[in-house]
Design an enzyme around this catalytic site. Structure first.
Site, PDB file in Angstrom:
ATOM      1  N   ASP A 281       9.495   0.141   9.183  1.00 53.26           N
ATOM      2  CA  ASP A 281       8.270   0.841   9.543  1.00 53.26           C
ATOM      3  C   ASP A 281       8.616   1.849  10.650  1.00 53.26           C
ATOM      4  OD1 ASP A 281       5.678   1.725   9.663  1.00 53.26           O
ATOM      5  OD2 ASP A 281       4.786  -0.254   9.679  1.00 53.26           O
TER       6      ASP A 281
HETATM    7  C1  BGC Z   1       2.424   2.294   9.463  1.00 47.43           C
HETATM    8  C2  BGC Z   1       2.890   2.347   8.021  1.00 47.43           C
HETATM    9  C3  BGC Z   1       3.038   3.784   7.591  1.00 47.43           C
HETATM   10  C4  BGC Z   1       3.960   4.503   8.543  1.00 47.43           C
HETATM   11  C5  BGC Z   1       4.213   5.953   8.157  1.00 47.43           C
HETATM   12  C6  BGC Z   1       3.236   3.189  10.377  1.00 47.43           C
HETATM   13  O1  BGC Z   1       2.670   3.285  11.626  1.00 47.43           O
HETATM   14  O2  BGC Z   1       2.469   0.961   9.902  1.00 47.43           O
HETATM   15  O3  BGC Z   1       1.990   1.659   7.198  1.00 47.43           O
HETATM   16  O4  BGC Z   1       3.505   3.824   6.264  1.00 47.43           O
HETATM   17  O5  BGC Z   1       3.400   4.467   9.836  1.00 47.43           O
HETATM   18  O6  BGC Z   1       3.118   6.735   8.371  1.00 47.43           O
END
Ligand code: BGC
Length: 775
Positions: A281
């Site tokens: 993530d």
């Molecule tokens: C979130 C993810 C997301 C990623 C990219 C993160 O903060 O937890 O779900 O895909 O950002 O935007």
């Protein structure tokens, strides 16, 4: 068991495995020609912007990095022309010409925004959900993207967690079915088709079990619950061929998922045979230092690689540290090679080596967005996602005689909120809002509108992990606005009271201790109800709300969530009765903030909850033992009778199957859909089992007077429990069929005569169902 897993994980990470071949000659040949720097470059995913400022970081320096092979993927970029140029530089000007992956959070639509995921889950309609994902893929791919960070398949049983809006709710069976549907929708029949994009099942795993519902917080999950509740939708997504998975921010019992070999390398890779691309993530690899399991960036990088994370999303840590880490510890090299393989394999599956520009076609991009066909899918999805929670005295649909209708509450004109939390390229001006749609649908009525309070844009109150400022809105009580609302209500025959939450109250980093209405909305609801006028509450929200008083006092409540670009007309369709509502809750509504986490699928305990307060039982003393609205609940404009639940055999061994069927008849006056739900219980087992578990469902359309036989085909694997593997135990299995978890209409029992062992998690086994008209 856990000890075994850890040992196995250790073995897997310390062994120096003979390079695991992908079976792809192209991937192997490329890998053999790559320098260490080029390999590390493939593992580097960099932001080309932010969700709301796409492409803002694409400049000459970014192109130069691509040229040097330092970047394997961009995220938060879009636009066929921009992506074509980036891809051109990668393919034509970098030494090995490896194409790039372009990812974005295309979560409930790209340009044509659909209902938020929790709302789509309320449709209990996998085909529809698949269709929305397909449309999203068609649009996103036309804009050059080849990868979406969706579906979020995290099971959530605590509505304080703001990200409940992004998932399919509390149930692992429903969650598994909808995970499969979304993966199929995004990826189509072949990933090499330029209108397909890679789906990402996220966030692996247990992210929805955050302590106290606080986003990013630790989870402490028993091994059984992990396997029975949180893992199955990931298994289903893997089986459906999801090209990617994202590890989650949280730790489970102190082990962050960004560095968790026991779950990623052992369960996901080894036991499930998963060979897709595993991405961290956002910035989660450097955050291993905040978790305090790594003291230096280099340790963090090594831990993530050991943990099986192939690609570093936005952390810039693999690119800065892996070289040094591998030089210091050569046992990391085979793992690095495997990570590169996963990236290259994803690129190959997308057909990028043969056709790098197939998704970056400005002509297709110009034609693909928000077409009438896509809008039609959005309208249908919005109609089917609404849940009629209450309808005393059949106050809905709006009677043709209603001449003076008051629409009250600022959310009624908040088209921005209709777009929901992840909006990709959705624009407010594309939303067809409620009030004009109502005017059109009710040409003979006089519609008046009053805001009732003042929504005020607040300052940025939080910055999410992906760096976005919150758009929080304060809802301010205003005596004048309130008085105007009361006068408007008094001068009407029917009030449509639109309340709930501004879209930015649910979503990432949007955890709240209080999930009731704001004080301003509470005061408004109170004053409007006090006029004595008939009030229909229209809820707009991204999570279950604790609204016991409103639910008690208002005769009708329609849950509309955030429905996307066709929000207004779809709500009007349901309010006027041109369509009967047929959605069902995919998550329980609590009566109080303090009543969470909660689920219908709880264990009985030694002292099962009882209404009688004289007895000491598993309950809160200050609340009834039932949820405000139960999992699976939802009314229609009709009524249904259920015949007995019939099973075609009384016993079952470790193989074979049983068919359970029921005749459902529409005994009302209008056409409507019934969501027939099948639950099971293992009444006596070696460990305590949930009082109910969903094992099948079918949304059935029935004309007035029409009856259909609905049949479900179940196999022993679906009755299994997790004890060091999936196993059934001999004994009785109870089956229940009904209109909701708290509205069971028929029961049957079968006996399992043998023990069995199974590979598939019980909730991830899809139950085929059929329907046939009964004369
Ligand atoms: C979130 C993810 C997301 C990623 C990219 C993160 O903060 O937890 O779900 O895909 O950002 O935007």
């Amino acid at each position: 068991m856990l000890r075994f897993l850890l040992a196995a994980a250790l073995a897997l990470t310390t062994m120096s495995p003979a390079a695991a071949q992908t079976g792809s000659p192209r991937v192997e040949s490329l890998l053999s020609r790559m320098t260490l720097d080029e390999k590390i470059g493939q593992l580097n995913q960099v932001p080309g912007g932010r969700q709301r400022a796409l492409n803002s970081r694409l400049d000459a320096a970014a192109l130069e990095r691509v040229r040097r092979g330092e970047i394997g993927s961009f995220l938060h970029v879009a636009g066929a022309a921009q992506i074509r140029e980036l891809q051109r530089v990668a393919v034509e000007e970098s030494r090995l010409g490896v194409p790039l992956l372009f990812g974005m959070d295309v979560v409930h639509g790209y340009k044509t925004l659909f209902p938020v995921p929790l709302a789509l889950a309320a449709s209990w309609d996998p085909d529809l959900v698949q269709q929305t994902a397909h449309v999203a893929a068609v649009e996103a791919s036309a804009a050059g993207l080849n990868w979406t960070f969706s579906p979020m398949v995290d099971i959530a049983r605590d509505a304080r967690w703001g990200r409940v809006v992004e998932g399919a709710g509390e149930d692992p069976y429903l969650g598994s079915i909808l995970a499969t549907a979304q993966v199929r929708g995004y990826q189509g029949a072949s990933l090499a088709d330029p209108s397909s994009i890679i789906a990402t099942a996220k966030h692996f795993v247990g992210y929805g079990a955050a302590n106290g519902g606080r986003d990013y917080d630790s989870a402490d999950i028993s091994e059984r619950t992990l396997h029975e509740v949180y893992l199955p939708p990931f298994y289903a997504a893997a089986q459906a061929g999801a090209g990617s998975m994202m590890t989650s921010f949280n730790d489970i019992a102190g082990v962050p998922l960004t560095a968790h070999p026991a779950l990623v390398r052992v369960v996901l890779r080894r036991d499930w045979g998963y060979d897709g691309l595993i991405v961290s993530d956002w910035n989660a690899i450097p955050e291993l230092m905040n978790h305090a399991i790594a003291g230096t960036p280099r340790e963090a990088g090594a831990a993530a690689l050991r943990g099986g994370v192939d690609m570093d999303m936005a952390g810039n840590l693999y690119s800065a540290e892996l070289k040094g880490a591998v030089e210091a510890d050569p046992t990391l090299l085979p793992m690095l090679d495997d990570a590169v393989r996963a990236v290259l394999l994803a690129k190959e599956r997308l057909g990028l080596f043969d056709d790098p520009y197939g998704r970056a076609d400005p002509a297709r991009e110009a034609a693909a967005m928000l077409t009438p066909e896509h809008r039609a899918v959005a309208r249908e999805a919005a109609r089917r996602s609404m849940v009629l929670l209450k309808n005393d005295g059949d106050i809905l649909p709006i009677a043709a005689s209603a001449r003076r209708i008051a629409v009250i509450g600022a959310l009624a004109e908040d088209a921005n909120s209709s777009l929901g939390s992840w909006r990709a390229q959705g624009k407010v001006e594309d939303v067809r809002p409620l009030i004009p749609a109502l005017r059109e649908a009710l040409p003979n009525a006089t519609l008046t509108y009053a805001q009732g309070y003042r929504p005020e844009a607040a300052q940025v109150v939080a910055v999410t992990a992906s760096g976005e400022g919150a758009q929080a809105v304060h809802e301010v009580s205003d005596a004048e606005a309130l008085a105007e609302a009361v006068e408007t209500a008094k001068a009407s025959d029917l009030v449509l009271l639109v309340v709930g939450e501004h879209f930015d109250r649910s979503g990432e980093a949007r955890s709240y201790t209080d999930i009731g209405l704001s004080a301003a909305q509470d005061a408004l609801a109170d004053a409007v109800l006090a006029t004595g006028k008939p009030v229909v509450v229209i809820l707009m929200n991204g999570r279950p709300l604790a609204i016991p008083e409103l639910a008690e006092r208002a005769p009708a409540i329609l849950e509309t969530w955030f429905l996307g670009v066709e929000s207004g007309p779809a709500i009007a369709d349901v309010l006027t009765g041109s369509v009967s509502p047929g959605g069902r809750l995919p998550i329980s509504f609590p009566r109080a903030n303090g009543a969470m986490p909660m689920t219908y699928a709880h264990l009985p305990t030694g002292r099962p909850a009882a209404e009688d307060l004289v007895r000491d039982t598993a309950r809160y003393r200050d609340q009834p033992i039932t949820p405000l609205f139960a999992f699976g609940h939802g009314l229609t404009y009709s009524r249904f009778d259920y015949g007995p639940l019939e099973v075609d055999r009384a016993s079952l061994g470790a193989t074979g199957g049983v068919t359970a069927s029921v005749v459902v008849r529409n005994v009302g006056a209008v056409a409507a859909d019934e969501v027939v739900q099948l639950y099971m219980r293992d009444p006596v087992a070696s460990v305590s089992r949930p009082v109910q578990q969903l094992r099948g469902f079918r949304r059935v359309a029935l004309a007035p007077g029409q009856a259909k036989r609905v049949s479900f085909e179940l196999t022993p694997a679906q009755f299994a429990l997790w004890t060091d593997g999936w196993a059934t135990e001999p004994g009785a299995i109870q089956l229940m069929v009904g209109a909701a978890s708290d509205d069971i209409r028929g029961r049957a029992e079968i006996t399992l005569t043998e023990a069995g062992r199974f590979a598939t998690p019980a909730p991830a086994v899809a139950t085929p169902s059929t329907e046939s008209i009964v004369p």
